[in-house]
Design an enzyme around this catalytic site. Structure first.
Site, PDB file in Angstrom:
ATOM      1  N   SER A   1      -1.601  -5.639  -8.047  1.00 44.11           N
ATOM      2  CA  SER A   1      -2.401  -6.079  -6.900  1.00 44.11           C
ATOM      3  C   SER A   1      -1.621  -7.113  -6.104  1.00 44.11           C
ATOM      4  O   SER A   1      -1.034  -8.035  -6.686  1.00 44.11           O
ATOM      5  CB  SER A   1      -3.728  -6.682  -7.377  1.00 44.11           C
TER       6      SER A   1
ATOM      7  N   ARG B   1     -10.622  -4.625   3.206  1.00 47.15           N
ATOM      8  CA  ARG B   1     -10.658  -5.853   3.994  1.00 47.15           C
ATOM      9  C   ARG B   1     -10.110  -7.053   3.225  1.00 47.15           C
ATOM     10  O   ARG B   1      -9.365  -7.867   3.773  1.00 47.15           O
ATOM     11  CB  ARG B   1     -12.105  -6.110   4.412  1.00 47.15           C
TER      12      ARG B   1
ATOM     13  N   GLY C   1       0.829  -1.200   0.000  1.00 42.63           N
ATOM     14  CA  GLY C   1       0.000   0.000   0.000  1.00 42.63           C
ATOM     15  C   GLY C   1       0.864   1.251   0.000  1.00 42.63           C
ATOM     16  O   GLY C   1       1.801   1.372   0.800  1.00 42.63           O
TER      17      GLY C   1
ATOM     18  N   CYS D   1     -10.628   7.260  -5.319  1.00 42.06           N
ATOM     19  CA  CYS D   1     -10.420   6.671  -6.644  1.00 42.06           C
ATOM     20  C   CYS D   1     -11.168   5.349  -6.781  1.00 42.06           C
ATOM     21  O   CYS D   1     -11.610   4.987  -7.876  1.00 42.06           O
ATOM     22  CB  CYS D   1      -8.931   6.483  -6.907  1.00 42.06           C
TER      23      CYS D   1
ATOM     24  N   GLY E   1      -2.350   6.776   2.006  1.00 46.20           N
ATOM     25  CA  GLY E   1      -2.199   7.684   3.135  1.00 46.20           C
ATOM     26  C   GLY E   1      -1.159   7.222   4.133  1.00 46.20           C
ATOM     27  O   GLY E   1      -0.221   7.962   4.466  1.00 46.20           O
TER      28      GLY E   1
ATOM     29  N   LEU F   1      -4.101  14.454  -2.815  1.00 38.78           N
ATOM     30  CA  LEU F   1      -2.996  15.394  -2.613  1.00 38.78           C
ATOM     31  C   LEU F   1      -3.043  16.116  -1.278  1.00 38.78           C
ATOM     32  O   LEU F   1      -2.031  16.665  -0.838  1.00 38.78           O
ATOM     33  CB  LEU F   1      -2.975  16.418  -3.760  1.00 38.78           C
TER      34      LEU F   1
END
Length: 627
Positions: free
Chosen positions: A96, A120, A25, A174, A28, A58
């Site tokens: 992915s 999840r 990931g 998104c 954030g 952003l």
């Protein structure tokens, strides 16, 4: 004399420079985490993320800038992090984590895996891969001002799936706008759409693909050119969704074709999005009007619990738009409507729009009742929460690399200080749950369903993939013949999809062996046939094999010494309500470290169930709490 390199012991600093870690990931939490890792001294990092950068990212994902919109998050995060430490060796994958290429052997390359995910399904998958590879995993998550970090180690701690999780309420923009993969994504999109058309507009709740999005061509050279062109005179003049809708007179057909045809066709031009996802299918009003059945025949059951056909939701969309248009006209041109789940036209609009989008993205449509129950408030992402959690991830990682995994903790970030005036609340890691269907030595569950009404496709998609988080399950019936019910090889058992389970001799007490070779995971499913499920409920997970007698009840005086994974969790329950009440009892015992027992008291009080004496005894320790 201890030799230090910066603020770290020399041995630990040397370990950081040689070990390999995986970051899953680059959003954030991932941006903050990647920056922290390179500044701490980690040199060999692999980062993987399937998403691309959206304008809405952003304000909190500080490794990205406006010029990066449309590019791979993982790749840009790598380039930005290298500016902090050019000597770091960072490998980025725009992919992915559930891709079969990232198998158990791939995970075994790393000394540590750190999750910075937002969904999840991916969390469940990484949890299982780390268990199979026997690699420590640091799991994390945020929701507004709340956050959590915990360490998962096979055989030592609870895994991510040991405890039931509440329904997810935060979703990246998104995902909502471009790549929905769950019904809740479509429901959130429909609520955003209501506000864009009839309510107070919010730039963070945009629903249409950006017509100047550099992601359109997915060519790095085109990207910069398109980003520049969008700021020049002569480019498409942008107007708000509400202004455009007003210019059409809120024409339902024009709205329909714009939202469910034109916008979807634009999404299809972002070809990179659909290389590893199933592409959406646009809808055209005129085509549907001529080809879809009119659905005049009444459907049995309560109206709110009926799932309409495609044309039924088209008509519902039309009628709801006309009703809402009338309400706007009555209130005046500048009037705004407020979405309320108890307002029939507003609820009809969200139900219709969400289901049409579900159909476009190949999901099973939902009843009005289901949509109403799933529609909830979306919690905003907070940059400072991400920063705090990313810092805690690194601190826990340093403990693991120092060989001090026993000192690792689950750490909760609260919005308000607790009774000890602490925002950060560390808790001792709980041992594995004996009833976990993932990390137990012999994972086993019981599923209650009607074998005469449940088809094989429902078993595969709704139960094994959606409920139990498998990616490519193979199912064999334990009938002495080794009958293959479901194969992960494409086309091998496709003919079985629409057949009922009873057609294969599956009945009450049948056992199914389910294997997911990608996750190196085997689950034994006991089938409990019933004809008494509630309306619209396809199955229930019981958690107790039918041939097992319930274990003896614990004596009252033993309760205080029970911790998760021991006596309390070894009692499987046939009721999700009972499970909800009994399972978190450890929260009360650990109240000095956690703040959850207030929520548990509310559950008892709300359901009008008298709590156990042991529960009351523990609560009375804290005089500020009241029943």
């Amino acid at each position: 004399m201890v030799h230090l390199v910066g603020s770290l012991r020399k041995e630990l600093a040397d370990s950081l420079s040689t070990c390999s870690v995986l970051v899953v990931g680059a959003g954030g939490i991932g941006c903050e985490l990647l920056k922290n890792l390179v500044l701490t001294g980690f040199k060999n990092i692999e980062v993987i993320d399937l998403d691309t950068i959206d304008v809405s990212n952003l304000n909190r994902q500080f490794l990205f800038q406006k010029k990066h919109v449309g590019k791979s998050k993982a790749q840009v995060a790598k380039e930005s992090a290298l500016q902090f430490c050019p000597s770091a060796n960072i490998t980025a994958y725009h992919d992915s984590i559930m891709n079969p290429d990232y198998n158990v052997e791939y995970f075994r390359k790393f000394i540590l895996v750190m999750n910075a995910l937002d969904n999840r399904a991916a969390r469940n998958h990484v949890n299982r891969m780390c268990l199979a590879a026997d690699i420590p995993l640091i799991e994390s998550g945020t929701a507004g001002y709340l956050g959590q970090v915990t360490v998962i180690k096979k055989g030592m701690t609870e895994c991510y799936e040991c405890q039931p999780k509440p329904t997810q309420k935060t979703f990246p923009g998104c995902t909502i706008r471009n790549t929905p993969s769950e019904p809740i994504h479509c429901i959130v999109w429909a609520k955003y759409l209501f506000n864009q058309l009839f309510g107070e507009e919010d730039a963070d709740q945009e629903v249409s693909p950006d017509t100047a999005d550099p992601e359109l061509a997915w060519n790095p050279e085109d990207t910069a050119a398109r980003a520049t062109a969008s700021e020049k005179d002569g480019d498409i003049k942008r107007i708000s969704t509400k202004e455009w809708a007003r210019s059409t007179g809120y024409d339902p057909v024009k709205l329909f074709n714009k939202l469910f045809k034109d916008d979807i066709m634009y999404l299809l031009t972002m070809d990179k999005l659909w290389k590893k996802r199933k592409a959406p299918t646009p809808l055209d009003w005129q085509h549907l009007e001529n080809t879809c059945p009119q659905e005049d025949s009444p459907v049995s059951g309560l109206k709110d619990q009926q799932v309409l056909g495609l044309w039924g939701y088209c008509q519902l969309f039309q009628h709801s738009v006309e009703t809402l248009r009338s309400q706007i006209q009555e209130k005046g041109e500048s009037a705004e409507l407020v979405w309320d789940k108890d307002d029939p036209p507003a609820m009809d609009f969200v139900t219709a729009a969400a289901n049409l989008r579900m159909h476009i993205f190949s999901m099973n449509m939902k009843s009005r009742f289901d949509v109403k129950s799933m529609a909830g408030n979306i919690i905003p992402a907070i940059a400072t929460t991400n920063a705090v959690i990313a810092g805690l991830i690194v601190l826990e990682g340093l403990k693991i690399l120092s060989g001090e995994i026993e000192s690792c903790r689950s750490i909760f970030l609260n919005k308000c200080p607790n009774l000890r005036k602490k925002l950060l609340v560390p808790c001792i890691l709980d041992p594995p749950s004996a009833n976990c269907y993932v990390c137990a030595s012999k994972p086993e569950v019981t599923v209650k369903l009607n074998v005469h009404k449940t088809v094989v496709l429902t078993l595969q998609d709704r139960i094994l993939k959606e409920r139990f988080g498998m990616v490519a399950p193979d199912v064999q019936i334990e009938d002495g013949k080794g009958t293959i019910l479901i194969s992960s090889e494409e086309g091998e058992t496709e003919a079985n999809n629409n057949k009922f389970l009873s057609d294969f001799g599956i009945r009450n007490g049948s056992r199914l062996q389910v294997d997911d070779f990608l996750q190196d995971y085997t689950l034994l499913v006991n089938v409990l046939h019933t004809e008494e499920l509630e309306r619209d409920v396809e199955f229930e997970v019981v958690g107790e094999a039918p041939d097992k007698a319930p274990p003896p009840q614990s004596k009252p005086e033993e309760v205080n010494s029970i911790t998760n994974g021991n006596k309390d969790s070894s009692q499987p329950s046939t009721s999700s309500k009972v499970f909800l009440l009994i399972k978190p009892k450890k929260w009360v015992l650990n109240y000095k470290r956690k703040r959850y027992c207030v929520c548990l008291i509310y559950v008892f009080k709300n359901r009008k169930i008298k709590p156990p004496a042991s529960f009351v005894k523990e609560v009375k320790i804290y005089p500020k709490l009241r029943m």
